[in-house]
Design a protein around this motif. Structure first.
Motif, PDB file in Angstrom:
ATOM      1  N   LEU A 335       0.873  -1.166   0.000  1.00  0.00           N
ATOM      2  CA  LEU A 335       0.000   0.000   0.000  1.00  0.00           C
ATOM      3  C   LEU A 335       0.915   1.222   0.000  1.00  0.00           C
ATOM      4  O   LEU A 335       1.853   1.298   0.792  1.00  0.00           O
ATOM      5  CB  LEU A 335      -0.865  -0.028   1.263  1.00  0.00           C
ATOM      6  CG  LEU A 335      -1.784   1.147   1.485  1.00  0.00           C
ATOM      7  CD1 LEU A 335      -2.902   1.155   0.439  1.00  0.00           C
ATOM      8  CD2 LEU A 335      -2.385   1.106   2.888  1.00  0.00           C
ATOM      9  N   GLN A 336       0.626   2.177  -0.901  1.00  0.00           N
ATOM     10  CA  GLN A 336       1.567   3.300  -0.999  1.00  0.00           C
ATOM     11  C   GLN A 336       1.371   4.344   0.108  1.00  0.00           C
ATOM     12  O   GLN A 336       2.338   4.837   0.658  1.00  0.00           O
ATOM     13  CB  GLN A 336       1.481   3.931  -2.392  1.00  0.00           C
ATOM     14  CG  GLN A 336       2.231   3.073  -3.420  1.00  0.00           C
ATOM     15  CD  GLN A 336       1.782   3.323  -4.843  1.00  0.00           C
ATOM     16  OE1 GLN A 336       0.595   3.415  -5.120  1.00  0.00           O
ATOM     17  NE2 GLN A 336       2.734   3.443  -5.746  1.00  0.00           N
ATOM     18  N   ALA A 337       0.112   4.653   0.400  1.00  0.00           N
ATOM     19  CA  ALA A 337      -0.072   5.750   1.363  1.00  0.00           C
ATOM     20  C   ALA A 337      -1.206   5.489   2.333  1.00  0.00           C
ATOM     21  O   ALA A 337      -2.218   4.881   1.974  1.00  0.00           O
ATOM     22  CB  ALA A 337      -0.354   7.051   0.607  1.00  0.00           C
ATOM     23  N   PHE A 338      -1.019   5.922   3.568  1.00  0.00           N
ATOM     24  CA  PHE A 338      -2.112   5.962   4.542  1.00  0.00           C
ATOM     25  C   PHE A 338      -2.349   7.435   4.828  1.00  0.00           C
ATOM     26  O   PHE A 338      -1.460   8.136   5.300  1.00  0.00           O
ATOM     27  CB  PHE A 338      -1.702   5.208   5.820  1.00  0.00           C
ATOM     28  CG  PHE A 338      -2.826   5.068   6.800  1.00  0.00           C
ATOM     29  CD1 PHE A 338      -3.636   3.938   6.786  1.00  0.00           C
ATOM     30  CD2 PHE A 338      -3.076   6.057   7.746  1.00  0.00           C
ATOM     31  CE1 PHE A 338      -4.682   3.796   7.697  1.00  0.00           C
ATOM     32  CE2 PHE A 338      -4.128   5.931   8.654  1.00  0.00           C
ATOM     33  CZ  PHE A 338      -4.932   4.790   8.630  1.00  0.00           C
ATOM     34  N   ASP A 365      -5.044   4.208   1.700  1.00  0.00           N
ATOM     35  CA  ASP A 365      -6.047   3.901   2.718  1.00  0.00           C
ATOM     36  C   ASP A 365      -6.305   5.183   3.493  1.00  0.00           C
ATOM     37  O   ASP A 365      -5.452   6.079   3.513  1.00  0.00           O
ATOM     38  CB  ASP A 365      -5.507   2.820   3.665  1.00  0.00           C
ATOM     39  CG  ASP A 365      -6.312   1.546   3.543  1.00  0.00           C
ATOM     40  OD1 ASP A 365      -7.339   1.554   2.837  1.00  0.00           O
ATOM     41  OD2 ASP A 365      -5.887   0.535   4.142  1.00  0.00           O
ATOM     42  N   LEU A 366      -7.444   5.205   4.170  1.00  0.00           N
ATOM     43  CA  LEU A 366      -7.861   6.445   4.795  1.00  0.00           C
ATOM     44  C   LEU A 366      -8.162   6.218   6.272  1.00  0.00           C
ATOM     45  O   LEU A 366      -8.852   5.264   6.616  1.00  0.00           O
ATOM     46  CB  LEU A 366      -9.136   6.905   4.057  1.00  0.00           C
ATOM     47  CG  LEU A 366      -9.632   8.301   4.236  1.00  0.00           C
ATOM     48  CD1 LEU A 366      -8.559   9.330   3.898  1.00  0.00           C
ATOM     49  CD2 LEU A 366     -10.850   8.514   3.339  1.00  0.00           C
ATOM     50  N   LYS A 374      -0.949   8.746  17.154  1.00  0.00           N
ATOM     51  CA  LYS A 374      -0.278   7.479  17.459  1.00  0.00           C
ATOM     52  C   LYS A 374      -1.047   6.304  16.839  1.00  0.00           C
ATOM     53  O   LYS A 374      -0.470   5.411  16.220  1.00  0.00           O
ATOM     54  CB  LYS A 374      -0.199   7.318  18.983  1.00  0.00           C
ATOM     55  CG  LYS A 374       0.570   6.117  19.448  1.00  0.00           C
ATOM     56  CD  LYS A 374       0.943   6.287  20.931  1.00  0.00           C
ATOM     57  CE  LYS A 374       1.537   5.014  21.501  1.00  0.00           C
ATOM     58  NZ  LYS A 374       0.541   3.997  21.795  1.00  0.00           N
ATOM     59  N   LYS A 375      -2.361   6.357  16.984  1.00  0.00           N
ATOM     60  CA  LYS A 375      -3.175   5.265  16.441  1.00  0.00           C
ATOM     61  C   LYS A 375      -3.089   5.245  14.914  1.00  0.00           C
ATOM     62  O   LYS A 375      -3.031   4.176  14.294  1.00  0.00           O
ATOM     63  CB  LYS A 375      -4.629   5.409  16.895  1.00  0.00           C
ATOM     64  CG  LYS A 375      -5.518   4.342  16.307  1.00  0.00           C
ATOM     65  CD  LYS A 375      -6.782   4.138  17.093  1.00  0.00           C
ATOM     66  CE  LYS A 375      -7.610   3.067  16.395  1.00  0.00           C
ATOM     67  NZ  LYS A 375      -8.921   2.904  16.965  1.00  0.00           N
ATOM     68  N   SER A 376      -3.080   6.427  14.295  1.00  0.00           N
ATOM     69  CA  SER A 376      -2.959   6.482  12.834  1.00  0.00           C
ATOM     70  C   SER A 376      -1.661   5.831  12.381  1.00  0.00           C
ATOM     71  O   SER A 376      -1.635   5.083  11.397  1.00  0.00           O
ATOM     72  CB  SER A 376      -3.004   7.929  12.346  1.00  0.00           C
ATOM     73  OG  SER A 376      -4.302   8.441  12.501  1.00  0.00           O
ATOM     74  N   PHE A 377      -0.596   6.107  13.112  1.00  0.00           N
ATOM     75  CA  PHE A 377       0.696   5.495  12.754  1.00  0.00           C
ATOM     76  C   PHE A 377       0.631   3.973  12.875  1.00  0.00           C
ATOM     77  O   PHE A 377       1.113   3.252  12.008  1.00  0.00           O
ATOM     78  CB  PHE A 377       1.816   6.051  13.639  1.00  0.00           C
ATOM     79  CG  PHE A 377       2.500   7.231  13.023  1.00  0.00           C
ATOM     80  CD1 PHE A 377       2.049   8.516  13.272  1.00  0.00           C
ATOM     81  CD2 PHE A 377       3.575   7.058  12.162  1.00  0.00           C
ATOM     82  CE1 PHE A 377       2.665   9.619  12.681  1.00  0.00           C
ATOM     83  CE2 PHE A 377       4.201   8.136  11.561  1.00  0.00           C
ATOM     84  CZ  PHE A 377       3.737   9.436  11.825  1.00  0.00           C
ATOM     85  N   GLU A 381       1.053   1.300   9.797  1.00  0.00           N
ATOM     86  CA  GLU A 381       2.056   0.232   9.795  1.00  0.00           C
ATOM     87  C   GLU A 381       1.417  -1.129   9.614  1.00  0.00           C
ATOM     88  O   GLU A 381       1.897  -1.957   8.843  1.00  0.00           O
ATOM     89  CB  GLU A 381       2.898   0.287  11.065  1.00  0.00           C
ATOM     90  CG  GLU A 381       4.079   1.210  10.849  1.00  0.00           C
ATOM     91  CD  GLU A 381       4.935   1.420  12.072  1.00  0.00           C
ATOM     92  OE1 GLU A 381       4.937   0.522  12.940  1.00  0.00           O
ATOM     93  OE2 GLU A 381       5.589   2.465  12.137  1.00  0.00           O
ATOM     94  N   LYS A 382       0.312  -1.344  10.310  1.00  0.00           N
ATOM     95  CA  LYS A 382      -0.395  -2.630  10.172  1.00  0.00           C
ATOM     96  C   LYS A 382      -0.865  -2.846   8.741  1.00  0.00           C
ATOM     97  O   LYS A 382      -0.879  -3.967   8.239  1.00  0.00           O
ATOM     98  CB  LYS A 382      -1.612  -2.675  11.096  1.00  0.00           C
ATOM     99  CG  LYS A 382      -1.272  -3.205  12.465  1.00  0.00           C
ATOM    100  CD  LYS A 382      -2.532  -3.561  13.213  1.00  0.00           C
ATOM    101  CE  LYS A 382      -2.206  -3.711  14.681  1.00  0.00           C
ATOM    102  NZ  LYS A 382      -3.326  -3.423  15.545  1.00  0.00           N
ATOM    103  N   ALA A 383      -1.271  -1.774   8.098  1.00  0.00           N
ATOM    104  CA  ALA A 383      -1.757  -1.887   6.716  1.00  0.00           C
ATOM    105  C   ALA A 383      -0.595  -2.100   5.747  1.00  0.00           C
ATOM    106  O   ALA A 383      -0.805  -2.347   4.567  1.00  0.00           O
ATOM    107  CB  ALA A 383      -2.545  -0.638   6.334  1.00  0.00           C
ATOM    108  N   GLY A 384       0.619  -1.990   6.233  1.00  0.00           N
ATOM    109  CA  GLY A 384       1.795  -2.197   5.378  1.00  0.00           C
ATOM    110  C   GLY A 384       2.053  -1.022   4.450  1.00  0.00           C
ATOM    111  O   GLY A 384       2.656  -1.191   3.381  1.00  0.00           O
ATOM    112  N   ALA A 385       1.594   0.189   4.848  1.00  0.00           N
ATOM    113  CA  ALA A 385       1.776   1.352   3.979  1.00  0.00           C
ATOM    114  C   ALA A 385       3.241   1.795   3.938  1.00  0.00           C
ATOM    115  O   ALA A 385       3.969   1.628   4.919  1.00  0.00           O
ATOM    116  CB  ALA A 385       0.905   2.503   4.480  1.00  0.00           C
TER     117      ALA A 385
END
Ligand code: AMP
Length: 426
Positions: A335-338, A365-366, A374-377, A381-385
């Motif tokens: 995934l390129q971007a979160f 992903d959005l 912190k949660k966004s980070f 990371e979990k999404a593999g962005a």
């Protein structure tokens, strides 16, 4: 809890990424050989399969999912229907039904989809499995009988397996001759089996009666010395079949596609004539065939259609994926971007930015404005962005966003106009 039926399975991400990558490659490569897609129903009249695949084959006699469809009117008998155990019969039915032969050209058709056989499930063998199937079929005047078609198909398969990254495949080749050759060979097998069949396994004893060719498929170790001594199909080919096979081999030699001759490979379906082949791979264990195919010059006529010699194959997708996985870790789709909205009221701005990025070909992903940074980070990371893009009030006002590379930790400010380009970098 209700579970998937034994012998069926769910294909889940990230495995489906590999499936899609392979299928995309297949579609692109087939287009380069002038193949076009055909989609036929997954259930057909049972007779289509019993007449083409063969009443005495394992597929038809034991493995089909068959049911009686309710009669439409009182006077009508219910119709026997079956889930397709393979694709060729349906494609040939469609060829006949839509008079595709009237065009006078070769039809190069392919389909990708599920097949169904009630086999004993094990690794690489499922009751719902997937095949990539391709056929070249047409009137003899279009060259459908030519050994050049066989060589073209085999060359295409060798290229396809190379291009999807499969290493160490083996092409096994044989010719099962025409119907008359096979009748003579079957008789020779019957005669040769008579004095020895009592010493063989129960399956062989049955096959020796019903379909002696199938004895050659036997894997029981004790039967092998007997089978090795049976007559060979090559001794029963007539002159035209011999020449056809020699021409196929000469073309493969000329282009350097390696193969070995396997005279025991007669394949499990009755409609085959002349060239038959399998590609095998060592990473698959007992179910080593990645794909199989061959010529079926008489099938159209057998089903009441015009003379339409043909050659085709079916790649077992489940096995192809297993073979690729056996070679090691498959590349993951990143995934390129979160895009992370930061603070109340930022969701619309983040959605707008994600929309621009996605339209520019960046996968994104959005997050949600209720998430803390912190949660966004963590989610990114979990999404593999690869990158996280922060969309806060200041960023929107300045039209410039904080972008952090999650692997390197490097953070920079990037103008909206240059953002897609920045995110696409490796
Ligand atoms: P066939 O139609 O039997 O010639 O099969 C063609 C290819 O489909 C085989 O070489 C296998 O790769 C694949 N295949 C056949 N049966 C199964 C099955 N039950 N489960 C998974 N793959 C299969």
């Amino acid at each position: 809890m209700i579970k998937a039926i034994r012998g069926t399975r769910d294909l889940l991400p990230p495995d489906t990424d590999l499936w899609n990558r392979v299928e995309a490659k297949v579609r692109e490569l087939f287009a380069g050989y002038n193949f076009h897609e055909i989609r036929t129903p997954i259930f057909e009249d049972t007779q289509l399969f019993s007449r083409s695949v063969g009443e005495e084959t394992d597929i038809v006699s034991k493995e089909m999912f068959t049911w009686d469809d309710r009669a439409r009117a009182q006077s009508e008998k219910p119709q026997s229907l079956s889930l397709r155990p393979e694709a060729t019969a349906g494609i040939v039915r469609a060829y006949i039904e839509h008079r595709l032969g009237d065009k006078g050209t070769l039809q190069k058709l392919y389909c990708i989809g599920p097949m169904f056989r009630r086999e004993r499930p094990q690794k690489g063998r499922y009751r719902q499995f997937y095949q990539i199937d391709a056929e070249i079929i047409g009137p003899p005047s279009a060259g459908s009988e030519s050994p050049a078609r066989d060589a073209e198909v085999l060359e295409m398969l060798a290229t396809l397996l190379d291009e999807v990254g499969l290493r160490g495949w083996n092409l096994q080749l044989n010719s099962v001759g025409c119907a008359e050759d096979r009748a003579r060979y079957n008789q020779a097998l019957r005669d040769a089996l008579k004095p020895v069949v009592q010493q063989m396994c129960a399956d062989c004893q049955r096959r020796a009666e019903t379909n002696p060719l199938r004895v050659l498929d036997c894997k029981v170790p004790e039967d092998q010395p007997i089978i090795e001594k049976l007559p060979k199909i090559s001794e029963y080919l007539d002159q035209p079949c011999r020449e056809h096979f020699a021409a196929v081999r000469a073309m493969l030699d000329a282009i350097g596609v390696p193969y070995s001759i396997n005279e025991r490979m007669v394949r499990g379906l009755d409609y085959y004539t002349r060239t038959t082949f399998e590609f095998t791979h060592g990473g698959l264990g007992a179910q080593s065939a990645v794909l199989g195919g061959g010529r079926y010059d008489g099938l159209s006529e057998l089903l009441g259609g015009p003379k339409a010699p043909a050659i085709g194959f079916a790649i077992g997708e489940d096995r192809l994926m297993l073979a690729l996985e056996s070679q090691g870790e498959q590349p993951k789709e990143m995934l390129q971007a979160f895009v992370a909205p930061l603070g109340a009221g930022m969701n619309p701005h983040a959605l707008k930015l994600a929309r621009e990025l996605r339209r520019a070909g960046v996968s994104a992903d959005l997050g949600d404005e209720n998430f803390r940074l912190k949660k966004s980070f963590e989610l990114a990371e979990k999404a593999g962005a690869k990158f996280i893009v922060i969309v806060g009030e200041n960023e929107v006002a300045a039209n410039q966003f904080a972008v952090k590379n999650l692997a390197s930790g490097e953070q920079v400010q990037v103008l909206r106009s240059g953002l897609a380009k920045h995110l696409r970098q490796q």
